[in-house]
Structures are given as C-alpha cells and as structure tokens.
Enzyme design. Sequence first.
Site, PDB file in Angstrom:
ATOM      1  N   GLY A  64      -1.762  19.071  67.403  1.00  0.00           N
ATOM      2  CA  GLY A  64      -1.418  18.676  68.762  1.00  0.00           C
ATOM      3  C   GLY A  64      -0.481  17.508  68.924  1.00  0.00           C
ATOM      4  O   GLY A  64       0.000  17.257  70.035  1.00  0.00           O
TER       5      GLY A  64
ATOM      6  N   CYS B 177      18.354  41.156  79.969  1.00  0.00           N
ATOM      7  CA  CYS B 177      18.421  41.535  81.383  1.00  0.00           C
ATOM      8  C   CYS B 177      17.198  41.052  82.141  1.00  0.00           C
ATOM      9  O   CYS B 177      16.326  41.838  82.533  1.00  0.00           O
ATOM     10  CB  CYS B 177      18.595  43.044  81.484  1.00  0.00           C
ATOM     11  SG  CYS B 177      20.139  43.525  80.733  1.00  0.00           S
TER      12      CYS B 177
ATOM     13  N   TYR C 172       7.673  27.773  79.228  1.00  0.00           N
ATOM     14  CA  TYR C 172       7.093  26.458  79.555  1.00  0.00           C
ATOM     15  C   TYR C 172       8.091  25.529  80.240  1.00  0.00           C
ATOM     16  O   TYR C 172       7.866  24.333  80.295  1.00  0.00           O
ATOM     17  CB  TYR C 172       6.623  25.735  78.289  1.00  0.00           C
ATOM     18  CG  TYR C 172       5.914  26.560  77.264  1.00  0.00           C
ATOM     19  CD1 TYR C 172       4.639  27.061  77.503  1.00  0.00           C
ATOM     20  CD2 TYR C 172       6.513  26.821  76.026  1.00  0.00           C
ATOM     21  CE1 TYR C 172       3.982  27.803  76.529  1.00  0.00           C
ATOM     22  CE2 TYR C 172       5.857  27.560  75.057  1.00  0.00           C
ATOM     23  CZ  TYR C 172       4.598  28.056  75.317  1.00  0.00           C
ATOM     24  OH  TYR C 172       3.950  28.783  74.350  1.00  0.00           O
TER      25      TYR C 172
HETATM   26  N1  LLP Z   1      -4.800  24.184  65.690  1.00  0.00           N
HETATM   27  C1  LLP Z   1      -5.114  25.069  66.657  1.00  0.00           C
HETATM   28  C2  LLP Z   1      -6.465  25.621  66.708  1.00  0.00           C
HETATM   29  C3  LLP Z   1      -4.126  25.458  67.598  1.00  0.00           C
HETATM   30  O1  LLP Z   1      -4.443  26.314  68.550  1.00  0.00           O
HETATM   31  C4  LLP Z   1      -2.825  24.903  67.505  1.00  0.00           C
HETATM   32  C5  LLP Z   1      -1.786  25.289  68.462  1.00  0.00           C
HETATM   33  C6  LLP Z   1      -2.552  24.004  66.466  1.00  0.00           C
HETATM   34  C7  LLP Z   1      -3.571  23.667  65.577  1.00  0.00           C
HETATM   35  C8  LLP Z   1      -1.202  23.385  66.258  1.00  0.00           C
HETATM   36  O2  LLP Z   1      -0.813  22.613  67.331  1.00  0.00           O
HETATM   37  P1  LLP Z   1       0.504  21.688  67.234  1.00  0.00           P
HETATM   38  O3  LLP Z   1       0.247  20.639  66.181  1.00  0.00           O
HETATM   39  O4  LLP Z   1       1.645  22.542  66.862  1.00  0.00           O
HETATM   40  O5  LLP Z   1       0.619  21.118  68.578  1.00  0.00           O
HETATM   41  N2  LLP Z   1       3.736  27.894  71.836  1.00  0.00           N
HETATM   42  C9  LLP Z   1       3.492  26.574  72.385  1.00  0.00           C
HETATM   43  C10 LLP Z   1       2.448  25.822  71.607  1.00  0.00           C
HETATM   44  C11 LLP Z   1       1.133  26.571  71.477  1.00  0.00           C
HETATM   45  C12 LLP Z   1       0.140  25.853  70.600  1.00  0.00           C
HETATM   46  C13 LLP Z   1      -1.028  26.707  70.297  1.00  0.00           C
HETATM   47  N3  LLP Z   1      -1.979  26.130  69.406  1.00  0.00           N
HETATM   48  C14 LLP Z   1       4.819  25.842  72.469  1.00  0.00           C
HETATM   49  O6  LLP Z   1       5.843  26.396  72.123  1.00  0.00           O
HETATM   50  O7  LLP Z   1       4.852  24.703  72.921  1.00  0.00           O
END
Ligand code: LLP
Length: 422
Positions: free
Chosen positions: A239, A343, A316
């Site tokens: 996150g 499109c 987003y």
């Molecule tokens: N762990 C779990 C259980 C998760 O669901 C996620 C991301 C992560 C780790 C990794 O999170 P990060 O460190 O990358 O923030 N497609 C969206 C982001 C969706 C994230 C989903 N889960 C975007 O492009 O911003």
Amino acid sequence: MDDFRYLEGRLFCEQVAVEDIAREVGTPVYIYSATTLERHFTVFDRAFDGIPHLVCFAMKANSNQSVIKIFARLGGGADVVSGGELYRALVAGIPAERIVYAGVGKTRQEIEYALKAGILMFNIESTEELAAINEAAGELGVKAPIAIRINPDVDARTHPYISTGLKKNKFGVAIEDAFDEYLAAAKLPNIKVIGIHQHIGSQLTELSPFVDSIKKTVALVKRLKAEGLDIRYIDVGGGLGIKYLHENPPHPDELAMAIRPALTDAGCELIFEPGRVIVGNSGALVTKVLYRKSTEVKNFVICDAGMNDLVRPTLYQAYHEIRPVEIRPDSEEYTADLVGPICETGDFLAKDRRMAIPEQGDMLALMSAGAYGFTMSSNYNSRPRAAEVMVKGDGYFVVRERETYEDLLKGEKIPDFLTGKG
Ligand code: LLP
C-alpha cells in the site's frame, strides 16, 4: 527516484535512449529499468533490517517474468491472488515457501494447486473460504497453513476503488469477528494457524493509517497468543504510495520507523506485500503521436496507446506525467487531451494537460507506469498487447514480445455447424 532522465534533450532509461528502443521495438512499449527495480526492492528490504521479515512482492502490480526474477534473486517472495500468479511466481523461481496467497475468491482448483505447491500461507478472507481450504487439505492429507485477513476498519484516505480496509469493503474478516474466527479456525483438523494478515489499501501517502491498523492487529495478536495460538507471522500488506505528481509519500525508512514500536513486542516475523512502491516509478509506457486535431473547445493528441494499454487514467482518473522522448527547444505549449485509438469516450491517458505541442510521429513517455500498467492491459478493440522491455546499463532486452494478430485468436474454435462440416 528513478532512472529516466534527459541528456541533451533526449530521454534516457539508464544509458539507453528511449527513442532507440521505441524505433527498434515499436510502440506502444513498456520500458522498465532493472537498476531501479533492484534499488527499490533493496531499499524496502533494508528498511526493516534487524527485524525478521520477508518482502513478498505483490505480483498484481507487475508480473513479468524478468521483473519477478530480479526479486527472486534478491531473496524476495511473492504475494499472489490467483492460480495464474502462483504459476508465474513459481516459474520465475520464487520458492513456494516464500509465497502468500490472498484474494476473496480462491477456487477449489486454485486451493489445491497452492496446497500441492506448499506455499507459506493462505490469507483467508471469509469463513466459507476457510471451510473450503480445510476440506481440500483434508482430501490431500495435508495441513493448510493460514492467516486470517482482518479488516481493521481504518480509512486509508486513498481513491475509493483502491481502499480495502473499511467495513463496507469486501475484503477480510471484520476485526470484531476475527477473534472468534481464529478460535474456530484453530479447531479445524486440517488447518494450521500461523499468521495474521491486513492490507488497508493502495497508494497510501500518510503513515497514520498504517500505524492505526497495525496497533489494532498487534492487540489482536496478543489476545490470540494468550489463547495459545501460534501466530508467527504478521503480514502487514502493501500500500505504500509513490509520487505521480505532487504526492509526497513516506520513504520506506519512515514507514519502518513509524511501525517498528508497535511491532517489536509482538514477537512475530513480518511479511510485507509492496507492489507499486517497488515497480511504479521503474517503468514508463512509450507511445507515438499519430494525429492531432482541434475542435472549438478542445485540442486532442491522438496516440497509439489506449486505455487497453494503460487503464489507470480511465479507471481512477489517475495522473501520469507525460514527457516528450525528444525535447523540441522551439516548441510552443497548449492544453490538450492525450487520447488513444479505442472507440470509447473514456479512452484517454491525460485530460486538459499542458504540454509542448507535439509533431506527428513524436514519441511521448507516460511516466510511473511500471505498476498496474501492463498487468491491467487488455485486448479490447482486438489490439495486441504492448511489448515489454527491460533496460540494464547500456543494454536492453525485449522481456515480452508484442502480441501478434495470431495471438488474438489463440484458443478460439469454430463449431462444425459454422464450417459446413457438421
Ligand atoms: N497486498 C494485497 C492483499 C493487495 O490487495 C494489494 C493491492 C497489495 C498487497 C499491493 O498494494 P500496493 O503496494 O501496490 O499498493 N490497480 C490499482 C491498485 C489496486 C491495488 C490492489 N491491491 C491502481 O492501479 O492503482
């Protein structure tokens, strides 16, 4: 910090001119810097020096085999959310005992695959899932190692689509119910409770949501240990945000400092699941300007990458910086939408953006596209997916070829009644 920079008006990735890659490989093309990937992983890992921990890269952010191999070689693990990601992790050389598996909808077939592979643990998201894993493990004659993903009801203060730790989100087990859920899990014959999991959202730019949720998690760990449960792992999730424009996210060292005090007396090994912070600024999507047009109210730059290549702006309203691959010293600026060939009105990469007026054929780089770029791409409008390139020093390598038209038809079959044979 990344390894894309200008040298005499030309954009370089490490020591390779982006223009050279784009000309030779074609566009659209994702370009990743191996040096940035290595550095980001190592910086994150070292931030937690002195605490037993494992960095399980979140494969959903970028699952290219060469990218994953970099982390495998640095001792990393993987956070997977599907059988496909588990397969990718294993083939890239991540040992099963360094793989954690989350996700609300694991199928029976995926559960069996993970049990046979011998992963480190399942991160359980519901009572029914726990029962299904218990049953599958029983049939295979093994014990399934699990953590329960708790939903701490903490506001991650990020985009609502990528916030996961609120009561109204589909993820995890409500923190109030988790204690009882754990006691029930511990009684199941084919389940071995070994950890606890949380993940509150993505692109977090403040520390307080992490600290708040970890405090809640650690309090629960202490209660569970007092009941005799052997909680060995706290999986903190991922996150941590990155800089796309004006964000000022904490450095991994700051995250480590902020959460260390709450974690030290928990006496657990830590697992982290960073995705974006490792790969986001390691990659760019390079596209070519096809046409320009202006209406009474808008200027449009039409390029050869679309929402099927990079969906984040559409989904987003995400901001990705646009850098010209070659700076034209004499060019004027205007405000335009950068749009793709799809499109759909929603097919844009940037809206109302100030930019140097590009010429037809110019290349543009969409920065910070290394995370959730290629992995979220699709074949919509029957567009072959882009090539992926990895740069290392003064060399570059095509780490995934551009799809072909034949690839688009892979797996399709015509029934006899349509071929006249039937
Ligand atoms: N762990 C779990 C259980 C998760 O669901 C996620 C991301 C992560 C780790 C990794 O999170 P990060 O460190 O990358 O923030 N497609 C969206 C982001 C969706 C994230 C989903 N889960 C975007 O492009 O911003």
